[in-house]
Design a protein around this motif. Structure first.
Motif, PDB file in Angstrom:
ATOM      1  N   ASN A   1      -3.903  -6.018   0.751  1.00 38.77           N
ATOM      2  CA  ASN A   1      -3.433  -4.737   0.212  1.00 38.77           C
ATOM      3  C   ASN A   1      -2.226  -4.926  -0.694  1.00 38.77           C
ATOM      4  O   ASN A   1      -2.156  -4.342  -1.776  1.00 38.77           O
ATOM      5  CB  ASN A   1      -3.095  -3.763   1.334  1.00 38.77           C
ATOM      6  CG  ASN A   1      -4.323  -3.227   2.023  1.00 38.77           C
ATOM      7  OD1 ASN A   1      -5.430  -3.294   1.503  1.00 38.77           O
ATOM      8  ND2 ASN A   1      -4.137  -2.698   3.217  1.00 38.77           N
ATOM      9  N   HIS A   2      -1.279  -5.734  -0.264  1.00 35.74           N
ATOM     10  CA  HIS A   2      -0.076  -5.948  -1.074  1.00 35.74           C
ATOM     11  C   HIS A   2      -0.390  -6.701  -2.360  1.00 35.74           C
ATOM     12  O   HIS A   2       0.166  -6.403  -3.413  1.00 35.74           O
ATOM     13  CB  HIS A   2       1.009  -6.651  -0.259  1.00 35.74           C
ATOM     14  CG  HIS A   2       1.752  -5.705   0.616  1.00 35.74           C
ATOM     15  ND1 HIS A   2       1.202  -5.159   1.737  1.00 35.74           N
ATOM     16  CD2 HIS A   2       2.987  -5.181   0.499  1.00 35.74           C
ATOM     17  CE1 HIS A   2       2.065  -4.340   2.289  1.00 35.74           C
ATOM     18  NE2 HIS A   2       3.169  -4.328   1.555  1.00 35.74           N
TER      19      HIS A   2
ATOM     20  N   SER B   1      -3.233  -6.624  -4.021  1.00 37.02           N
ATOM     21  CA  SER B   1      -3.942  -5.742  -4.946  1.00 37.02           C
ATOM     22  C   SER B   1      -3.030  -4.661  -5.523  1.00 37.02           C
ATOM     23  O   SER B   1      -3.338  -4.093  -6.571  1.00 37.02           O
ATOM     24  CB  SER B   1      -5.152  -5.100  -4.266  1.00 37.02           C
ATOM     25  OG  SER B   1      -4.748  -4.201  -3.260  1.00 37.02           O
ATOM     26  N   ARG B   2      -1.919  -4.394  -4.877  1.00 36.08           N
ATOM     27  CA  ARG B   2      -0.972  -3.367  -5.340  1.00 36.08           C
ATOM     28  C   ARG B   2       0.320  -3.957  -5.892  1.00 36.08           C
ATOM     29  O   ARG B   2       1.318  -3.266  -6.029  1.00 36.08           O
ATOM     30  CB  ARG B   2      -0.637  -2.428  -4.181  1.00 36.08           C
ATOM     31  CG  ARG B   2      -1.842  -1.701  -3.648  1.00 36.08           C
ATOM     32  CD  ARG B   2      -1.487  -0.868  -2.441  1.00 36.08           C
ATOM     33  NE  ARG B   2      -2.699  -0.288  -1.899  1.00 36.08           N
ATOM     34  CZ  ARG B   2      -2.912  -0.061  -0.620  1.00 36.08           C
ATOM     35  NH1 ARG B   2      -1.980  -0.351   0.265  1.00 36.08           N
ATOM     36  NH2 ARG B   2      -4.041   0.455  -0.207  1.00 36.08           N
ATOM     37  N   ARG B   3       0.296  -5.233  -6.235  1.00 37.45           N
ATOM     38  CA  ARG B   3       1.521  -5.917  -6.658  1.00 37.45           C
ATOM     39  C   ARG B   3       2.170  -5.282  -7.880  1.00 37.45           C
ATOM     40  O   ARG B   3       3.369  -5.376  -8.061  1.00 37.45           O
ATOM     41  CB  ARG B   3       1.276  -7.390  -6.870  1.00 37.45           C
ATOM     42  CG  ARG B   3       0.356  -7.714  -7.999  1.00 37.45           C
ATOM     43  CD  ARG B   3       0.194  -9.231  -8.151  1.00 37.45           C
ATOM     44  NE  ARG B   3      -0.990  -9.534  -8.912  1.00 37.45           N
ATOM     45  CZ  ARG B   3      -2.041 -10.164  -8.433  1.00 37.45           C
ATOM     46  NH1 ARG B   3      -2.032 -10.581  -7.191  1.00 37.45           N
ATOM     47  NH2 ARG B   3      -3.083 -10.388  -9.177  1.00 37.45           N
ATOM     48  N   ASP B   4       1.387  -4.618  -8.729  1.00 37.65           N
ATOM     49  CA  ASP B   4       1.965  -3.983  -9.912  1.00 37.65           C
ATOM     50  C   ASP B   4       2.844  -2.782  -9.551  1.00 37.65           C
ATOM     51  O   ASP B   4       3.618  -2.310 -10.374  1.00 37.65           O
ATOM     52  CB  ASP B   4       0.872  -3.573 -10.900  1.00 37.65           C
ATOM     53  CG  ASP B   4      -0.138  -2.603 -10.322  1.00 37.65           C
ATOM     54  OD1 ASP B   4      -0.410  -2.680  -9.108  1.00 37.65           O
ATOM     55  OD2 ASP B   4      -0.661  -1.778 -11.090  1.00 37.65           O
ATOM     56  N   ARG B   5       2.729  -2.303  -8.307  1.00 41.27           N
ATOM     57  CA  ARG B   5       3.543  -1.176  -7.857  1.00 41.27           C
ATOM     58  C   ARG B   5       4.717  -1.592  -6.968  1.00 41.27           C
ATOM     59  O   ARG B   5       5.469  -0.744  -6.505  1.00 41.27           O
ATOM     60  CB  ARG B   5       2.674  -0.174  -7.109  1.00 41.27           C
ATOM     61  CG  ARG B   5       1.701   0.530  -8.047  1.00 41.27           C
ATOM     62  CD  ARG B   5       0.856   1.502  -7.316  1.00 41.27           C
ATOM     63  NE  ARG B   5      -0.420   0.832  -7.041  1.00 41.27           N
ATOM     64  CZ  ARG B   5      -1.342   1.276  -6.224  1.00 41.27           C
ATOM     65  NH1 ARG B   5      -1.155   2.390  -5.559  1.00 41.27           N
ATOM     66  NH2 ARG B   5      -2.459   0.618  -6.044  1.00 41.27           N
ATOM     67  N   LEU B   6       4.862  -2.900  -6.722  1.00 44.94           N
ATOM     68  CA  LEU B   6       5.973  -3.387  -5.910  1.00 44.94           C
ATOM     69  C   LEU B   6       7.211  -3.558  -6.786  1.00 44.94           C
ATOM     70  O   LEU B   6       7.117  -3.900  -7.954  1.00 44.94           O
ATOM     71  CB  LEU B   6       5.613  -4.724  -5.271  1.00 44.94           C
ATOM     72  CG  LEU B   6       4.451  -4.719  -4.274  1.00 44.94           C
ATOM     73  CD1 LEU B   6       4.128  -6.136  -3.835  1.00 44.94           C
ATOM     74  CD2 LEU B   6       4.757  -3.837  -3.087  1.00 44.94           C
ATOM     75  N   SER B   7       8.366  -3.334  -6.177  1.00 48.74           N
ATOM     76  CA  SER B   7       9.617  -3.510  -6.910  1.00 48.74           C
ATOM     77  C   SER B   7       9.896  -5.000  -7.109  1.00 48.74           C
ATOM     78  O   SER B   7       9.299  -5.855  -6.445  1.00 48.74           O
ATOM     79  CB  SER B   7      10.777  -2.872  -6.147  1.00 48.74           C
ATOM     80  OG  SER B   7      11.079  -3.627  -4.988  1.00 48.74           O
ATOM     81  N   GLU B   8      10.815  -5.300  -8.013  1.00 45.79           N
ATOM     82  CA  GLU B   8      11.210  -6.687  -8.255  1.00 45.79           C
ATOM     83  C   GLU B   8      11.769  -7.321  -6.986  1.00 45.79           C
ATOM     84  O   GLU B   8      11.524  -8.501  -6.707  1.00 45.79           O
ATOM     85  CB  GLU B   8      12.235  -6.766  -9.383  1.00 45.79           C
ATOM     86  CG  GLU B   8      11.673  -6.434 -10.743  1.00 45.79           C
ATOM     87  CD  GLU B   8      10.612  -7.423 -11.187  1.00 45.79           C
ATOM     88  OE1 GLU B   8      10.775  -8.629 -10.921  1.00 45.79           O
ATOM     89  OE2 GLU B   8       9.617  -6.988 -11.788  1.00 45.79           O
TER      90      GLU B   8
ATOM     91  N   GLN C   1      10.996  -6.520  -3.865  1.00 44.93           N
ATOM     92  CA  GLN C   1       9.895  -6.772  -2.936  1.00 44.93           C
ATOM     93  C   GLN C   1       9.118  -8.017  -3.347  1.00 44.93           C
ATOM     94  O   GLN C   1       8.765  -8.838  -2.498  1.00 44.93           O
ATOM     95  CB  GLN C   1       8.961  -5.553  -2.883  1.00 44.93           C
ATOM     96  CG  GLN C   1       9.588  -4.359  -2.204  1.00 44.93           C
ATOM     97  CD  GLN C   1       8.743  -3.105  -2.362  1.00 44.93           C
ATOM     98  OE1 GLN C   1       8.216  -2.849  -3.437  1.00 44.93           O
ATOM     99  NE2 GLN C   1       8.629  -2.335  -1.288  1.00 44.93           N
TER     100      GLN C   1
END
Length: 49
Positions: free
Chosen positions: A24-25, A27-34, A36
């Motif tokens: 999950n993380h 696939s959603r890496r584009d929405r994680l902060s720098e 994170q």
């Protein structure tokens, strides 16, 4: 490398679906902060670097 079905047993008896969490993380890496992404990279996750 952790497969999606991998479940990690913690010392207290708790089960953690680590494979699903990682998938999950990733696939959603584009929405994680720098911050994170940096924390995940420090743990050795190459895709977070």
């Amino acid at each position: 490398m952790v497969g999606r079905q991998h479940v990690e047993q913690l010392p207290g008896g708790t089960s953690v679906r680590l494979g699903v969490w990682l998938s999950n993380h990733k696939s959603r890496r584009d929405r994680l902060s720098e911050q994170q992404l940096a924390a995940l990279a420090n743990l050795g996750l190459e895709w977070a670097a």
